[in-house]
Enzyme design. Structure first.
Site, mmCIF file in Angstrom:
data_model
loop_
_atom_site.group_PDB
_atom_site.id
_atom_site.type_symbol
_atom_site.label_atom_id
_atom_site.label_comp_id
_atom_site.label_asym_id
_atom_site.label_seq_id
_atom_site.Cartn_x
_atom_site.Cartn_y
_atom_site.Cartn_z
ATOM 1 N N ARG A 224 -11.582 2.554 3.163
ATOM 2 C CA ARG A 224 -10.897 3.329 4.195
ATOM 3 C C ARG A 224 -11.738 3.369 5.464
ATOM 4 N NH1 ARG A 224 -10.303 9.223 1.617
ATOM 5 N NH2 ARG A 224 -9.574 7.950 -0.102
ATOM 6 N N SER B 296 -4.415 8.417 2.683
ATOM 7 C CA SER B 296 -4.450 9.584 1.806
ATOM 8 C C SER B 296 -4.308 10.871 2.618
ATOM 9 C CB SER B 296 -5.737 9.572 0.981
ATOM 10 O OG SER B 296 -5.736 10.581 0.018
ATOM 11 N N HIS B 297 -5.278 11.779 2.506
ATOM 12 C CA HIS B 297 -5.208 13.095 3.140
ATOM 13 C C HIS B 297 -5.964 13.111 4.466
ATOM 14 C CE1 HIS B 297 -8.985 12.791 1.015
ATOM 15 N NE2 HIS B 297 -9.471 13.764 1.754
ATOM 16 N N LYS C 65 -6.155 1.457 -1.654
ATOM 17 C CA LYS C 65 -6.465 1.812 -3.038
ATOM 18 C C LYS C 65 -6.013 0.626 -3.896
ATOM 19 C CE LYS C 65 -6.001 6.787 -2.264
ATOM 20 N NZ LYS C 65 -5.293 8.050 -2.618
ATOM 21 N N ASP D 157 -0.045 15.720 -0.504
ATOM 22 C CA ASP D 157 -0.854 15.153 0.571
ATOM 23 C C ASP D 157 -0.133 13.962 1.194
ATOM 24 O OD1 ASP D 157 -1.188 13.320 -1.471
ATOM 25 O OD2 ASP D 157 -3.298 12.937 -1.027
ATOM 26 N N ASP E 295 -0.151 10.777 0.896
ATOM 27 C CA ASP E 295 0.390 9.665 0.107
ATOM 28 C C ASP E 295 0.908 10.122 -1.249
ATOM 29 O OD1 ASP E 295 -2.167 10.153 -0.934
ATOM 30 O OD2 ASP E 295 -2.443 8.081 -1.545
ATOM 31 N N ASP F 56 -0.329 11.663 -3.942
ATOM 32 C CA ASP F 56 -1.032 11.670 -5.230
ATOM 33 C C ASP F 56 -1.790 12.973 -5.473
ATOM 34 O OD1 ASP F 56 -3.130 11.330 -3.469
ATOM 35 O OD2 ASP F 56 -3.775 9.391 -4.252
ATOM 36 N N ARG F 57 -1.694 13.942 -4.539
ATOM 37 C CA ARG F 57 -2.312 15.255 -4.734
ATOM 38 C C ARG F 57 -1.230 16.329 -4.749
ATOM 39 N NH1 ARG F 57 -7.913 16.012 -1.431
ATOM 40 N NH2 ARG F 57 -8.781 13.912 -1.659
ATOM 41 N N HIS G 45 -5.737 16.006 -7.696
ATOM 42 C CA HIS G 45 -5.312 14.828 -8.459
ATOM 43 C C HIS G 45 -5.166 15.223 -9.933
ATOM 44 C CE1 HIS G 45 -6.018 11.611 -5.420
ATOM 45 N NE2 HIS G 45 -6.923 12.450 -4.957
#
Length: 779
Positions: A330, A418-419, A428, A553, A555, A557-558, A640
């Protein structure tokens, strides 16, 4: 002919001998001039920084005056006798106020208790408006104006009390055009640096406008515009200084360059010039090897495409090693990430896949503005390496993982930040059902810098939707026995394309909040692990009377959760609930949790007949440990969650599936307990959220941890060093670790009571400051 050619050779060598001193002198003089320029830049640096600070102060003053004039006009209008006379007739009072405030776009008046707002249908009324009014009602501070985005139009809104005789009799909600403030900012001078008009907290805030050099980031100094949630952030101008910041050294190098150049010019006039040499062989055009021209890169058209992918026309720029992190890749778009960088990463991934006998991969992206271009570059690189690409489009990251299973590729790349802030992005990566981490990520970087990248592959590309199979898979596995009312806040992230539908299809009533995908994240930062990002969700749940609030979040995944009372259920307490549910059907199973989770988790897991295992933070590291141990469940404090119980799910982190499982548990328990009683039954502690202390540069956090580990001891407690330093006492614990996703130190503290928490924090303060007394500790 031979004699003529020999004469030409000797003449050339003679000319070369004469030219060498001249060339050397020229280089020295140019270097001296460059050093003189550097000396001037160094001398001017502090003055340039002060010009930028002065420009920042001037801009803030002008914007504050502009908004202050609006507020003074409102206060005069609110005190007008005609408004006071009509105060109980809200429509009439609003009309009168609007007449007195011609600059306002919208003027609405509500009761002192905001009863009509509480009862409103927020989907029609407006979530942001309701949150602003409710926040103003519950605050003793003066009202604060904020911007909101309607489509492409930005406005400035504020909730103001209307007092009569010293008592608040009503609330006015005002919306002004933002154009005048935007124009005032655009007319300001950045003073040589860069200014940004921002809204929100720190690194998670949103940049509304920016002026100045694009080569200068916006960090450091910030000044709030009085009466608003806006602030102007400044970055000092960065001159192109490549030598040490020393005027004396720059002057010395200048003298050496200019003096040396002058000496060479003088000495060249006294140099003898007779030199004999052999003639140089001719190089024929036919002797130069040529590469065949390759066909153009195919365009997306929905069909399978197989063509050789064109190699870049120019030599690629150096790649930033700092983007290769412990869990994934990232960086910042336009600085360390570009389509060319994405292409080379694709080639490296393709090389790894080929070595493992894998030839097909799924690629998907989140909603960030840079996602499409980076995905195109990544796909080109994969195809150049001979890999067939299945593009599943704009989806949450868990759908990339799901597609790798569902389509049988075992490989996938999610293009996601992501966040992180909107200008960040990354990758990822899953290869052969293994999420790449640590050495595997470093290996990709090594392949790139060593040039071990294939260019002549003929991989195919095709589009395929995965949303329908994903929804069907979850709905076939999970159902809510009772119809719960749930507010879903996607934070304008990718979860908005599928999460509301999943939760509706398992049997819930869903009220969407910020579910429109917008890669600028205009409403709040998409990170539910930070309580500051849950304010609107809490207000919506309270006002609507929902059973729960669910947040995702950027994307998907949270997972974040809030209750009807406004309590935030942190992820480690959610993991307790998930563990009890999973272990009721899988006694003896292992449950993994990261070093940032509460100490109460161990006992909860053991009491439910499970095996607790603390492990390192990081989604890819947790998934690797699950494979090694056969764990049925795992979770991280960041939100997660990983389910792998009875083949119900696949073991990857999926905030949407975790939300469905949570609602299944809550709905099934309502016959015996309320939602509040369900969570109240879980052990509580007094804790801090995750606290972050930024550090100056990449790697310095890890160097500090090495020093801290060597210099500090905690004789009266149990010390765990699998990821940073976690210290457990009988009544609580503390943690410090280096972040793997940003240059920062991460802290968290948890105890049975406030007194113990403060004692633990003080123990860490003393030892941390003993290593570096200048640390700006966030606790």
């Amino acid at each position: 002919m031979a004699g003529k050619e020999g004469g030409e050779g000797r003449g050339s060598r003679t000319d070369l001998r004469r030219l060498l001193p001249l060339a050397g002198a020229t280089l020295l003089i140019v270097a001296g001039a460059f050093c003189a320029w550097q000396a001037w830049l160094i001398a001017d640096e502090s003055a340039a920084a002060e010009r930028t600070r002065a420009a920042q102060r001037q801009t803030v003053s002008e914007l504050a005056s502009l908004y202050g004039a609006k507020r003074q006009q409102f206060l005069r209008a609110a005190a007008d006798p005609s408004v006071e006379a009509a105060i109980d007739d809200h429509a009439a009072a609003a009309a009168r106020l609007h007449a007195l405030l011609p600059a306002a776009k919208v003027v609405e008046v509500y009761s002192a208790g905001l009863d009509e707002v509480v009862r409103a249908n927020f989907r029609e009324f407006g979530y942001a408006k309701a949150a602003q009014l409710m926040a103003a009602l519950g605050s003793s501070e003066p009202p604060v104006a904020a911007t909101t985005l309607h489509g492409s139009e930005r406005n400035l809104s504020v909730a103001e009390p209307i007092s009569v005789g010293g008592t608040v009799r009503a609330w006015a909600w005002l919306e002004y055009p933002f154009d005048d403030m935007a124009a005032r900012f655009e007319a300001s001078s950045p003073g040589g640096g860069r200014l940004a008009l921002r809204q929100g907290d720190g690194d998670t805030g949103t940049t509304l406008l920016a002026k100045g050099s694009r080569s200068v980031g916006v960090d450091g100094q910030e000044i709030v515009i009085a009466g608003t949630s806006l602030y102007v952030k400044a970055a000092m101008p960065e001159a192109f200084i490549v030598i040490p910041h020393s005027e004396l050294l720059a002057v010395l190098l200048t003298l050496i360059g200019l003096g040396g150049g002058a000496f060479l010019l003088w000495s060249s006039r006294r140099q003898p010039t007779v030199v004999e040499a052999e003639p140089e062989p001719e190089i024929l055009v036919a002797d130069v090897p040529r590469r065949p021209r390759l066909p153009p890169t195919p365009q997306a058209g929905g069909n399978v495409v197989r063509e050789t992918v064109r190699a870049p026309a120019t030599a690629p720029a150096a790649i930033d090693p700092s983007i290769f992190r412990a869990y994934d890749i990232r960086g910042v778009v336009g600085t360390s990430l570009s389509p060319d960088v994405a292409r080379r990463i694709g080639q490296a991934i393709g090389g790894l896949m080929t070595e493992r006998g894998l030839h097909e991969i799924v690629v998907g992206r989140d909603g960030r503005l840079s996602g499409e271009a980076l995905t195109a570059g990544l796909s080109d690189g994969l195809r150049a390496a001979g890999i067939d690409v299945i593009d599943i489009g704009l989806v949450p990251t868990p759908l990339v993982y799901f597609a790798a299973y569902h389509l049988g590729t075992g490989c996938g790349v999610a293009v996601t930040g992501s966040h992180n802030p909107a200008d960040h992005n990354g990758f990822k990566i899953v290869v052969g059902a293994e999420t790449l981490a640590d050495a595997a990520i470093t290996d990709l970087y090594r392949r790139i810098v060593e040039g071990r990248l294939r260019e002549d592959g003929v991989g195919t590309w095709r589009e395929q939707s995965i949303i329908e199979p994903y929804v069907a898979r979850i709905v076939g596995d999970v159902s809510a026995e009772r119809r719960l009312k749930v507010v879903v806040d996607a934070g304008n992230g990718a979860a908005g394309v599928v999460a509301p539908r999943v939760l509706e299809d398992i049997g819930c009533e869903v009220i969407p909040l910020y579910c429109e995908v917008d890669g600028r994240f205009p409403n709040h930062h998409p990170d539910p692990s930070d309580p500051r990002n849950l304010g609107d969700l809490i207000a919506a749940v309270h006002t609507i009377g929902a059973d729960l609030g669910i947040a995702f979040d950027g994307d998907g995944d949270r997972l974040g959760v809030v209750t009807a009372s406004g309590e935030i259920i942190f992820a480690d307490r959610l993991l307790m609930l998930f563990a009890q549910d999973v272990l009721s059907r899988n006694p003896g199973a292992t449950v993994i949790y990261d070093v940032k989770c509460t100490g109460h988790l161990r006992k909860v897991i053991q009491d439910a007949a499970g095996v607790p295992l603390m492990w390192r933070t990081g989604h890819s590291l947790i998934k690797s440990k699950m494979r090694d141990t056969g764990a049925a469940l795992a979770g991280e404090m960041s939100g997660h969650f990983f389910f792998a119980d009875n083949n119900r799910w696949y073991g990857f982190d999926d905030g949407i599936y975790a939300a469905a499982r949570l609602l299944e548990i809550v709905a099934g328990d309502l016959e015996e307990r309320t939602v509040a009683e369900l969570f109240d039954a879980l052990p509580r502690s007094v804790s801090t959220p995750e606290l972050k202390m930024p550090v100056a540069e990449e790697g310095s956090a890890f160097r500090f941890m090495e020093s801290f580990s060597a210099a500090s001891s905690f004789e009266d407690a149990r010390v765990t060093t699998i990821d940073g330093i976690r210290v457990d006492w009988p009544d609580g614990w503390g943690l410090v670790r280096a972040s793997n996703t940003s240059p920062a130190l991460i802290f968290r503290f948890d105890a049975d009571n406030a007194k113990s928490l403060e004692r633990i924090k003080q123990a860490f303060r003393q030892r941390l400051l003993a290593v570096d007394r200048n640390l700006p500790l966030p606790f």
